[in-house]
Design a protein around this motif. Structure first.
Motif, short mmCIF file in Angstrom:
data_model
loop_
_atom_site.label_atom_id
_atom_site.label_comp_id
_atom_site.label_asym_id
_atom_site.label_seq_id
_atom_site.Cartn_x
_atom_site.Cartn_y
_atom_site.Cartn_z
N CYS A 224 -10.91 -7.12 0.31
CA CYS A 224 -10.39 -8.20 -0.53
C CYS A 224 -9.80 -7.66 -1.81
O CYS A 224 -8.71 -8.06 -2.24
CB CYS A 224 -11.51 -9.19 -0.89
SG CYS A 224 -12.01 -10.21 0.46
N VAL A 225 -10.52 -6.74 -2.44
CA VAL A 225 -10.03 -6.18 -3.69
C VAL A 225 -8.70 -5.49 -3.47
O VAL A 225 -7.78 -5.57 -4.28
CB VAL A 225 -11.06 -5.20 -4.29
CG1 VAL A 225 -10.45 -4.39 -5.40
CG2 VAL A 225 -12.24 -5.97 -4.82
N GLY A 226 -8.56 -4.82 -2.35
CA GLY A 226 -7.30 -4.17 -2.05
C GLY A 226 -6.16 -5.16 -1.94
O GLY A 226 -5.07 -4.95 -2.48
N THR A 227 -6.41 -6.26 -1.22
CA THR A 227 -5.38 -7.28 -1.08
C THR A 227 -5.00 -7.87 -2.44
O THR A 227 -3.83 -8.03 -2.76
CB THR A 227 -5.88 -8.41 -0.18
OG1 THR A 227 -6.61 -7.85 0.89
CG2 THR A 227 -4.72 -9.21 0.35
N VAL A 228 -6.03 -8.17 -3.23
CA VAL A 228 -5.76 -8.75 -4.55
C VAL A 228 -4.98 -7.77 -5.40
O VAL A 228 -4.06 -8.14 -6.12
CB VAL A 228 -7.08 -9.13 -5.24
CG1 VAL A 228 -6.84 -9.52 -6.68
CG2 VAL A 228 -7.75 -10.25 -4.51
N GLU A 229 -5.32 -6.50 -5.27
CA GLU A 229 -4.64 -5.49 -6.08
C GLU A 229 -3.15 -5.47 -5.78
O GLU A 229 -2.31 -5.33 -6.67
CB GLU A 229 -5.25 -4.13 -5.77
CG GLU A 229 -4.67 -3.02 -6.60
CD GLU A 229 -5.18 -1.68 -6.14
OE1 GLU A 229 -6.11 -1.66 -5.30
OE2 GLU A 229 -4.64 -0.67 -6.59
N HIS A 230 -2.82 -5.64 -4.50
CA HIS A 230 -1.41 -5.63 -4.15
C HIS A 230 -0.68 -6.81 -4.72
O HIS A 230 0.50 -6.74 -5.06
CB HIS A 230 -1.25 -5.60 -2.64
CG HIS A 230 -1.19 -4.20 -2.12
ND1 HIS A 230 -1.17 -3.89 -0.78
CD2 HIS A 230 -1.14 -3.03 -2.76
CE1 HIS A 230 -1.10 -2.59 -0.63
NE2 HIS A 230 -1.09 -2.04 -1.81
N ARG A 231 -1.36 -7.95 -4.82
CA ARG A 231 -0.67 -9.14 -5.32
C ARG A 231 -0.62 -9.15 -6.83
O ARG A 231 0.37 -9.51 -7.42
CB ARG A 231 -1.40 -10.42 -4.87
CG ARG A 231 -1.48 -10.60 -3.39
CD ARG A 231 -0.14 -10.83 -2.76
NE ARG A 231 -0.18 -10.61 -1.33
CZ ARG A 231 -0.17 -9.43 -0.74
NH1 ARG A 231 -0.10 -8.35 -1.46
NH2 ARG A 231 -0.23 -9.32 0.56
N LYS A 232 -1.75 -8.77 -7.46
CA LYS A 232 -1.81 -8.89 -8.92
C LYS A 232 -1.45 -7.60 -9.62
O LYS A 232 -1.40 -7.55 -10.84
CB LYS A 232 -3.24 -9.27 -9.33
CG LYS A 232 -3.71 -10.59 -8.77
CD LYS A 232 -3.57 -11.70 -9.77
CE LYS A 232 -4.06 -12.98 -9.19
NZ LYS A 232 -3.65 -14.12 -9.98
N HIS A 233 -1.28 -6.53 -8.85
CA HIS A 233 -0.91 -5.24 -9.41
C HIS A 233 -1.92 -4.76 -10.43
O HIS A 233 -1.58 -4.10 -11.40
CB HIS A 233 0.48 -5.30 -10.06
CG HIS A 233 1.50 -5.80 -9.10
ND1 HIS A 233 1.94 -5.04 -8.04
CD2 HIS A 233 2.11 -7.00 -8.99
CE1 HIS A 233 2.80 -5.77 -7.34
NE2 HIS A 233 2.91 -6.94 -7.89
N SER A 234 -3.16 -5.10 -10.23
CA SER A 234 -4.16 -4.62 -11.17
C SER A 234 -5.51 -4.61 -10.48
O SER A 234 -5.79 -5.45 -9.64
CB SER A 234 -4.23 -5.52 -12.39
OG SER A 234 -5.44 -5.34 -13.06
N ARG A 235 -6.35 -3.65 -10.86
CA ARG A 235 -7.69 -3.61 -10.29
C ARG A 235 -8.71 -4.19 -11.25
O ARG A 235 -9.89 -4.10 -11.02
CB ARG A 235 -8.10 -2.16 -10.02
CG ARG A 235 -7.46 -1.59 -8.81
CD ARG A 235 -7.91 -0.18 -8.62
NE ARG A 235 -7.24 0.40 -7.49
CZ ARG A 235 -7.34 1.66 -7.12
NH1 ARG A 235 -8.10 2.46 -7.82
NH2 ARG A 235 -6.70 2.11 -6.08
N GLU A 236 -8.23 -4.72 -12.36
CA GLU A 236 -9.17 -5.20 -13.36
C GLU A 236 -9.78 -6.51 -12.92
O GLU A 236 -9.10 -7.38 -12.39
CB GLU A 236 -8.42 -5.44 -14.67
CG GLU A 236 -7.63 -4.27 -15.14
CD GLU A 236 -8.41 -3.44 -16.11
OE1 GLU A 236 -8.90 -4.03 -17.08
OE2 GLU A 236 -8.53 -2.23 -15.89
N ILE A 237 -11.07 -6.65 -13.21
CA ILE A 237 -11.72 -7.90 -12.86
C ILE A 237 -11.18 -9.03 -13.72
O ILE A 237 -11.05 -10.17 -13.28
CB ILE A 237 -13.24 -7.76 -13.02
CG1 ILE A 237 -13.74 -6.76 -12.00
CG2 ILE A 237 -13.93 -9.09 -12.85
CD1 ILE A 237 -15.21 -6.56 -12.05
#
Lengths: 114, 287, 587
Positions: C350-363
């Motif tokens: 999930c974090v990987g998918t979110v990272e691709h959309r939001k371009h950030s790994r920050e919570i």
């Protein structure tokens, strides 16, 4: 002696938890939207008590360029407590009157929904 | 006794008792402050009034979290009073608390956000002590089961003194009283407006009040676990503790959350772990 | 294939195979030699003397053992399948497959984001499949020499996959990873040597039956190998650095499967460690790791780093169980492995998918995800709930761990209590962040690829399902395994199982009800002292301007800062390791 909690009333700073709004001071342009905002955040049924001469009509400041008048220029008021300054006993009296107005509104709402 | 009977008795009696205790609390507090205080049944009047008010929300489904909070508190208490596994009770308690915190987050308001964070810190502060209480009870009675613990037949307090004191230390946190009332504070104290409960109104607020009653009864019930041989003594101690917490509430000011966290963990460590350490050594000596 | 094995062991048998012993051993040796050569050349190319040294040391040692030892290295049974292996195989097979499916969609996106790099996707998938095969090899090997080979293959795969993007940072972290894992490999080889010379056996099933005193030294060394592969303190920074790899790598290798190989090895020998001082020391290492990494995780804002710390923490719990070694502890440990693999794999993906959309790994950037990407946010919430909340899996495991500890070592349970509270904190904080919604954009979920969504959905469903089914798993697989090892068995009482299921059912009502809830209630603005403006998320300041407000999480830096706690944790565990070595030499 000045305990309102014996009537079951507590002071809360949050409009969403409140039934009665005690308001002092006159209304100017900046405070109008604030007072309206807070009034809208109170859940029904609610009562407004205007306390002091300034809240009633503007008091000594009624003629000032920036003062629009008393609280009823912004929100509907149910109980007016006069005085400048008000005696504590009068405030308690006003609050107790507000309680009966609240009861009335509550019954009206119940009858309307029935 | 039939489980269903206990369950129904629990669900009906707990709000009544909780409400009465809360009313008593407010009267005692008022008398300590040279005031008269509300009538004894005031909490019930409050809850009734709240149910009659309009329901305002800030975000969709925020109230659902509170409903589930209450639901799981009832489940936790039912587990406890029907004699279930105490460790599971602690974890279910945590679950109920989490729903409450998530509800606070959901409302997306600055005040309730801070309230949620502080509630979370509170949970982190008392959770170890609850688990240590469970461990201490196990070490003296060889069971995690509340029913077994209550049938132990011997006084547990001398062996579990440290844990008991530690539990008393975190009691104000759970009962939302000073000096540890970080997140929403009990009655008439404001805390960042109303902390985590800022954006809840009307019927939801009533549910929160009822949930607090359930919590109160559960927490006080745990005290009785320390006196399995003499329930009346346990009840007497409960009343004394209740009064003590109210006294502490009125004498102390609220502490900063950093202090609360440090103090709770320190108390847990010294009192709780120390007690367990002593119990382990005793066990080794005996065997 | 995993389902077949699962079915086979369902009836409580273990199978043993011999599988073409002699030429397979030669083949394995040749492959080992090639692998060592490859790593050595890479090591020389990047000027990493430590890597070269370690590989050569291992290679020489294993060659010596194979050819000049004079003892027969023939094992009677090279492969075996028992219930524990079957469970691990199910995990590898099902979760591994789902992650590979996810990776198809993910790597498509990855290519878009990293246009400048050559497309080495075929190599990527090749490595993933080699890795999965090696994992199957590990869990099915009875012959420790063969297990060693598969072990090293996973190390090599991890190394190549971490360095996949070939950036400076990636290469550096890849080498760090391989250095640590090679040290573990060296301990493995030494263990093999001692085994051959002292007991003459290299088979697991034989090792478990010989006397404890003889077995403890090699088992201790194997445990050290397990500790390095599972990234415990003090050697855990390779896992933190490994987070630069693409997300499927993080999910597969560094949370669900490869690190599980380490704890699998230690847990397999738990019965040997039971009741010994060595076992207690290993358990302490696990406990200290659990506590310190949980506390440090509170201060993390980078999602993948937080997940990495959480992984290390949970693996610490499994090591704790293995060190204790009682039947109850092993039960808890196996359950921990299952549930953690599921939930963590789900979360990483999930974090990987979110990272691709939001371009950030920050919570902090994931605020309001429930409105902008509701499906994904729900999966994440399920994953997080699965990590710590009653009645989901990890809670069951933690409960079992506490029960296992009270009888044996109550002081360790205090450490678990504190660590558990810390865990609660950062998971709920993150869950809250997802639910918080000041003014999130809507509808960002459209470009999540079908593969990603499907595998995430299946994983989420599985997380919930396995919680409900765990009594079945327990009685069919774990209990017979424990019975064969300890002559007794543990489980959860029926009453408690029913209570758990009721709670699970109640929780599942929540998303169903929330869809239609609050349809007709009145919506108002949050309380801002009356200074709300028409735009949500702003308020009117004293000069009449609209000022935005933001809400960020507590990171509790002054308490649990990584800089402060990490050295303490490392120091403590080094002391414990030194104690272990001293014990080794005393024996």
């Amino acid at each position: 002696m000045y305990d309102v909690e014996r009537f079951g009333i507590i002071n809360t700073g949050n409009p969403k938890h409140a039934d009665i709004l005690l308001i002092t001071g006159a209304i100017n342009e900046q405070s109008k939207s604030v007072v309206e905002n807070l009034y809208n955040q109170m859940p029904d049924p609610k009562v407004v008590v205007a306390i002091g001469a300034c809240a009633l009509s503007g008091g000594v400041f009624a003629e000032c360029y920036n003062i629009m008048g008393g609280v009823d220029k912004a929100i509907p008021v149910d109980v007016y407590v006069p005085g400048c300054a008000c005696k504590p006993e009068n405030i308690i009296n006003g609050v107790v009157q507000a309680l009966s107005v609240l009861e009335e509104k509550h019954n009206k709402k119940k009858n309307k929904s029935l | 006794m039939n489980i269903f009977l206990i369950l129904i008795a629990y669900i009906i009696l707990t709000p009544l008792t909780g409400g009465l205790l809360t009313g008593l609390d407010r009267i005692i507090t008022a008398r300590m402050q040279s005031r008269i205080g509300p009538p004894l049944l005031q909490p019930f009047y409050d809850v009734a009034k709240l149910f009659s008010k309009e329901n305002l929300v800030v975000r969709k489904a925020q109230n659902l979290f509170i409903i589930f909070h209450l639901l799981f508190l009832i489940v936790t208490g039912a587990l406890f009073f029907c004699g279930g596994d105490f460790l599971l009770v602690v974890f279910a308690f945590a679950l109920a608390g989490v729903f409450f915190i998530l509800g606070g987050y959901r409302t997306s308001s600055p005040y309730s956000h801070i309230g949620s964070e502080r509630e979370l810190i509170q949970m982190m502060a008392y959770e170890p002590m609850l688990i240590i209480t469970a461990i201490g009870l196990y070490m003296t009675t060889h069971s995690f089961n509340v029913f077994d613990i209550m049938s132990a037949g011997k006084p547990l307090l001398p062996q579990l003194l440290g844990i008991f004191l530690g539990f008393l230390f975190i009691l104000p946190i759970k009962m939302r009283k000073s000096p540890f009332d970080l997140s929403m504070s009990h009655h008439a104290h404001q805390e960042l407006v109303k902390g985590i409960t800022t954006e809840f109104s009307g019927p939801t607020l009533a549910l929160l009040e009822i949930a607090h009653w359930f919590e109160l009864i559960l927490i006080l019930g745990i005290i009785i676990l320390f006196f399995p041989n003499n329930v009346w003594l346990g009840l007497a101690v409960e009343c004394a503790v209740f009064f003590l917490v109210i006294l502490v509430d009125n004498t102390f000011a609220r502490l900063r959350w950093q202090t609360v966290l440090k103090a709770s963990w320190l108390a847990t460590f010294i009192l709780g772990m120390g007690n367990i350490f002593i119990l382990s050594i005793l066990k080794i000596c005996h065997s | 294939m995993s389902l077949f094995c699962a079915y086979g062991t369902l009836h409580g048998n273990s199978f043993y195979f011999s599988a073409y012993s002699s030429w397979a051993s030669i083949l394995i040796f040749v492959l080992e030699a090639l692998l060592s050569l490859y790593i050595v050349t890479l090591g020389i190319k990047h000027q990493r003397p430590l890597v070269v040294g370690l590989v050569l040391a291992q290679f020489i040692a294993i060659t010596y053992l194979e050819f000049f030892s004079g003892h027969h290295l023939e094992a009677k049974y090279n492969f075996f399948i028992d219930q524990f292996s079957a469970i691990m195989a199910l995990i590898i097979g099902i979760i591994g497959t789902l992650i590979c499916v996810f990776a198809i969609g993910y790597m498509q996106d990855f290519k878009h984001h990293h246009e400048e790099q050559p497309d080495r996707r075929p190599f990527f998938f090749f490595l993933l499949f080699v890795f999965l095969s090696a994992m199957f090899g590990i869990v099915f090997s009875n012959n420790l020499v063969w297990l060693y080979f598969f072990w090293e293959v996973t190390t090599a795969c991890s190394f190549l996959l971490i360095g996949y993007t070939r950036t400076e940072e990636a290469t550096r972290n890849a080498f760090r990873a391989i250095e640590v894992n090679l040290i573990g490999g060296l301990c493995f080889v030494i263990a093999l040597g001692i085994l051959i010379y002292s007991t003459g056996t290299i088979e697991i099933n034989k090792l478990l039956t010989i006397s404890k005193a003889a077995a403890i030294i090699p088992v201790a060394l194997l445990s050290i190998a397990g500790l390095t592969k599972s990234a415990q303190l003090p050697v855990c920074d390779w896992l933190l650095g490994a987070m630069v790899a693409p997300t499927p790598v993080s999910a597969l290798l560094h949370s669900s499967t490869m690190v599980k190989a380490g704890v699998y090895l230690v847990l397999r020998f738990a019965s040997v460690l039971q009741g010994t001082l060595m076992g207690s020391t290993i358990a302490m290492i696990g406990a200290v790791t659990f506590l310190f990494t949980s506390l440090i995780a509170i201060t993390e804002n980078n999602a993948k780093r937080l997940l990495a710390y959480s992984t290390i923490a949970n693996l610490g719990l499994v090591i704790l169980c293995a060190g204790i070694g009682s039947a109850q502890a092993v039960w808890a440990g196996i359950l921990l492995i299952i549930f953690h693999a599921l939930a963590k794999g789900l979360l990483f993906l999930c974090v990987g998918t979110v990272e691709h959309r939001k371009h950030s790994r920050e919570i902090e950037m994931m605020e309001g995800l429930i409105t902008s990407m509701p499906g994904l946010a729900t999966f994440m919430l399920i994953g997080m709930a699965g990590m710590f909340l009653a009645p989901f899996g990890m809670l069951i495991s933690k409960w079992a761990v506490l029960k296992a500890l009270v009888d044996v070592n109550p002081l360790l349970s205090v450490i678990v209590a504190f660590g558990g509270a810390a865990n609660l904190f950062f998971w709920v904080k993150w869950m809250g962040k997802l639910l918080l919604a000041i003014t999130p954009p809507v509808g960002q979920e459209k470009d999540v690829s079908r593969e990603e969504f499907v595998s995430l959905g299946i994983l989420a469903v599985l997380t919930v399902l396995i919680c409900a089914l765990f009594p079945l798993i327990s009685s069919c697989y774990i209990e017979p395994y424990l019975y064969s090892l300890y002559d007794k068995s543990v489980s959860m009482s029926n009453g408690n199982i029913i209570i758990m299921l009721i709670m699970l059912g109640l929780i599942l009502l929540f998303p169903l009800i929330s869809i239609n809830f609050d349809r007709s209630t009145k919506y108002v603005a949050p309380y801002l002292g009356g200074a709300n403006t028409d735009t949500p998320g702003t308020f009117k300041d004293s000069l009449g301007n609209n000022r935005p407000f933001a809400m960020k999480n507590y990171l509790l830096d002054e308490f649990f800062a990584e800089k402060k706690l990490y050295p303490i944790g490392v120091g403590l565990t080094w002391i414990l390791l030194i104690i272990m070595f001293v014990l080794l030499f005393i024996k």
